[in-house]
Design an enzyme around this catalytic site. Structure first.
Site, PDB file in Angstrom:
ATOM      1  N   GLU A 106       0.803  -1.219   0.000  1.00  0.00           N
ATOM      2  CA  GLU A 106       0.000   0.000   0.000  1.00  0.00           C
ATOM      3  C   GLU A 106       0.838   1.272   0.000  1.00  0.00           C
ATOM      4  OE1 GLU A 106      -3.825  -1.664   2.473  1.00  0.00           O
ATOM      5  OE2 GLU A 106      -2.110  -1.036   3.636  1.00  0.00           O
ATOM      6  N   CYS A 119       3.223   8.511   1.270  1.00  0.00           N
ATOM      7  CA  CYS A 119       3.859   7.519   2.140  1.00  0.00           C
ATOM      8  C   CYS A 119       3.940   6.218   1.338  1.00  0.00           C
ATOM      9  CB  CYS A 119       2.983   7.363   3.383  1.00  0.00           C
ATOM     10  SG  CYS A 119       3.526   6.090   4.529  1.00  0.00           S
ATOM     11  N   CYS A 126       7.124  -7.041   6.320  1.00  0.00           N
ATOM     12  CA  CYS A 126       8.286  -6.508   7.026  1.00  0.00           C
ATOM     13  C   CYS A 126       8.828  -7.586   7.946  1.00  0.00           C
ATOM     14  CB  CYS A 126       7.887  -5.286   7.857  1.00  0.00           C
ATOM     15  SG  CYS A 126       9.291  -4.451   8.652  1.00  0.00           S
ATOM     16  N   CYS A 130       7.909  -5.741  14.947  1.00  0.00           N
ATOM     17  CA  CYS A 130       7.520  -4.884  16.070  1.00  0.00           C
ATOM     18  C   CYS A 130       6.080  -5.227  16.463  1.00  0.00           C
ATOM     19  CB  CYS A 130       7.636  -3.410  15.671  1.00  0.00           C
ATOM     20  SG  CYS A 130       9.299  -2.962  15.089  1.00  0.00           S
ATOM     21  N   CYS A 133       2.876  -3.073  15.447  1.00  0.00           N
ATOM     22  CA  CYS A 133       2.713  -2.657  14.046  1.00  0.00           C
ATOM     23  C   CYS A 133       2.003  -3.744  13.252  1.00  0.00           C
ATOM     24  CB  CYS A 133       4.083  -2.370  13.444  1.00  0.00           C
ATOM     25  SG  CYS A 133       4.057  -2.047  11.675  1.00  0.00           S
ATOM     26  N   CYS A 357      -0.378   5.406  10.381  1.00  0.00           N
ATOM     27  CA  CYS A 357       0.947   4.847  10.687  1.00  0.00           C
ATOM     28  C   CYS A 357       0.865   3.425  11.190  1.00  0.00           C
ATOM     29  CB  CYS A 357       1.627   5.667  11.761  1.00  0.00           C
ATOM     30  SG  CYS A 357       1.570   7.402  11.468  1.00  0.00           S
TER      31      CYS A 357
HETATM   32  N1  SAH Z   1      10.114   0.175   9.206  1.00  0.00           N
HETATM   33  C1  SAH Z   1      10.237   1.609   9.229  1.00  0.00           C
HETATM   34  C2  SAH Z   1       9.171   2.351   8.463  1.00  0.00           C
HETATM   35  C3  SAH Z   1       7.729   1.902   8.557  1.00  0.00           C
HETATM   36  S1  SAH Z   1       6.644   2.391   9.814  1.00  0.00           S
HETATM   37  C4  SAH Z   1      10.278   2.097  10.650  1.00  0.00           C
HETATM   38  O1  SAH Z   1      10.001   1.321  11.548  1.00  0.00           O
HETATM   39  O2  SAH Z   1      10.649   3.240  10.863  1.00  0.00           O
HETATM   40  C5  SAH Z   1       6.524   4.093   9.991  1.00  0.00           C
HETATM   41  C6  SAH Z   1       6.344   4.511  11.461  1.00  0.00           C
HETATM   42  O3  SAH Z   1       5.069   4.093  11.995  1.00  0.00           O
HETATM   43  C7  SAH Z   1       7.400   3.877  12.360  1.00  0.00           C
HETATM   44  O4  SAH Z   1       7.885   4.847  13.249  1.00  0.00           O
HETATM   45  C8  SAH Z   1       6.589   2.828  13.097  1.00  0.00           C
HETATM   46  O5  SAH Z   1       7.198   2.452  14.299  1.00  0.00           O
HETATM   47  C9  SAH Z   1       5.274   3.530  13.274  1.00  0.00           C
HETATM   48  N2  SAH Z   1       4.185   2.635  13.643  1.00  0.00           N
HETATM   49  C10 SAH Z   1       4.052   1.326  13.333  1.00  0.00           C
HETATM   50  N3  SAH Z   1       2.920   0.833  13.844  1.00  0.00           N
HETATM   51  C11 SAH Z   1       2.292   1.843  14.483  1.00  0.00           C
HETATM   52  C12 SAH Z   1       1.081   1.948  15.180  1.00  0.00           C
HETATM   53  N4  SAH Z   1       0.274   0.896  15.329  1.00  0.00           N
HETATM   54  N5  SAH Z   1       0.758   3.141  15.722  1.00  0.00           N
HETATM   55  C13 SAH Z   1       1.567   4.215  15.557  1.00  0.00           C
HETATM   56  N6  SAH Z   1       2.722   4.176  14.886  1.00  0.00           N
HETATM   57  C14 SAH Z   1       3.097   3.017  14.359  1.00  0.00           C
END
Ligand code: SAH
Length: 365
Positions: A106, A119, A126, A130, A133, A357
């Site tokens: 996406e 974005c 991935c 985490c 996420c 995000c």
């Molecule tokens: N892998 C990269 C980029 C993708 S995510 C990274 O981790 O930076 C972009 C941002 O969204 C990252 O800071 C990630 O930690 C954050 N993110 C992921 N899941 C989220 C969620 N459920 N709520 C808020 N931010 C989130």
């Protein structure tokens, strides 16, 4: 051995070659091998990056007899939009893309009064795992090719230029690698994409390097490589905790590169580029939003070229975690500011279309 018993490893087909994957010289070489004049490569690039056109049948400056052949060789269809979903009065639009092998990912276009941000995804899925996420939950499917990364931008820019997005015709000013995937784990293609995004037409889209943000969990060797590229892109570090004990859980790669190593790399980046590093911090209720953690974070960041982006957690399906209470968020901001650290709370664009995000996880998967 009977043939049916021999194990044949599934051959992973690669995305079709696209001009965005190649240097100008390599493109010219492909064109030459087709028996065409080398300058046709530059014409194709001008159409693709300059006019956002991928369909060679519309390229009337190419000989009619060559259009199809050149298109197949350098401008194959890489992405098909499966659907667009909009919210925020059309100012946010999420697109679900399907690649040649059926893989889904996406991108999200966000219009603001003063800018348009896209974005984009760098991987399908991935591998960073985490736990908060949505993308992390399904694991990594594969890296996207440079062409697949760039085509998200070109196709979105085309729709925007053609007035297909609410708000009238416009241009993309900012690109953030904050969609699906860990950009620094697909370093070569992401870097090549940044070049294609920022090189002037006809070799690229001519978007300012300062308008591009690469966001990472903190793969230190890759950050070091990025420093050596001497580019002006913004680096965002997904920190989410100031202490190793909690960060080991929230960002599991922390067991490999600790908070202090990641921040050291960030300060080196800031030092060589002169650019403020963004620290991304998703505020999770009663997990990482305590006042003492704000103080600890403030102490770590104090005096550095840095800006903190607090992101109210977007709860993912099935997660036990949720966003912080408003009073805890306010206190977190106050404590960071008391250390002289610049901080903003990010808006939660696209939440209701699962386009916010970390929510980018194609439901079809
Ligand atoms: N892998 C990269 C980029 C993708 S995510 C990274 O981790 O930076 C972009 C941002 O969204 C990252 O800071 C990630 O930690 C954050 N993110 C992921 N899941 C989220 C969620 N459920 N709520 C808020 N931010 C989130």
């Amino acid at each position: 051995m009977p043939a049916e018993l021999t194990f044949v490893a599934p051959r992973r087909a690669k995305p079709p070659r696209h001009l965005a994957d190649l240097s100008p010289d390599e493109r010219a070489e492909v064109v030459r091998e087709l028996g065409e004049k080398p300058f046709r490569a530059k014409q194709l690039a001008q159409h693709y990056f300059g006019s956002l056109v991928s369909d060679t049948s519309a390229m009337t400056d190419l000989p009619a007899s060559s259009r199809e052949r050149l298109g197949e060789a350098l401008l194959p269809t890489l992405l098909t939009p499966v659907r667009h979903i909009t919210c925020d009065n059309g100012m946010t639009r999420k697109t679900l893309w399907k690649a040649f092998d059926g893989v889904l990912f996406e991108s999200v276009l966000m219009r603001y009064p003063d800018r348009v941000t896209l974005c984009i995804s760098s991987q399908a899925g991935c591998g960073m795992n985490c736990p908060f996420c949505a993308t992390g939950q399904a694991g990594l499917t594969r890296n996207l090719s440079t062409g697949e990364i760039i085509d998200q931008v070109v196709a979105s820019a085309r729709d925007l230029a053609n007035g297909e997005v609410a708000g009238g015709p416009g241009r993309i000013s900012n690109i953030v690698f904050m969609g699906m995937g860990e950009p620094m784990a697909n370093y070569k293609r992401v870097l090549q994409s940044v070049r294609r995004i920022t090189d002037p037409v006809p070799n690229g889209l001519g978007i300012s390097q300062r308008g591009v943000t690469v966001s990472t969990v903190g793969l230190v060797p890759a950050i070091n490589k990025l420093i050596d590229e001497r580019m002006q892109v913004r680096l965002a570090i997904s920190l989410h905790a100031p202490d190793d004990e909690l960060r080991d859980e929230l960002v599991p790669i922390n067991t490999r590169w600790k908070v202090d190593e990641v921040l050291d790399a960030a300060w080196r980046y800031a030092g060589t580029t002169g650019r403020r590093v963004s620290i991304e911090y998703a505020l999770i209720k009663d997990i990482n939003d305590q006042a003492w953690r704000a103080d600890l974070l403030g102490k770590l960041l104090k005096g550095h070229l840095v800006h903190v982006n607090l992101i109210p957690l977007n709860p993912t399906p099935g997660s036990k975690w949720t966003a912080s209470r408003p009073e805890d968020e306010r206190e977190f901001v106050r404590r960071l500011e008391s250390h002289g650290v610049a901080v903003t709370v990010r808006d939660t664009r696209g939440q209701e279309i699962d386009g916010a995000c970390g929510q980018l996880a194609a439901a079809e998967n």
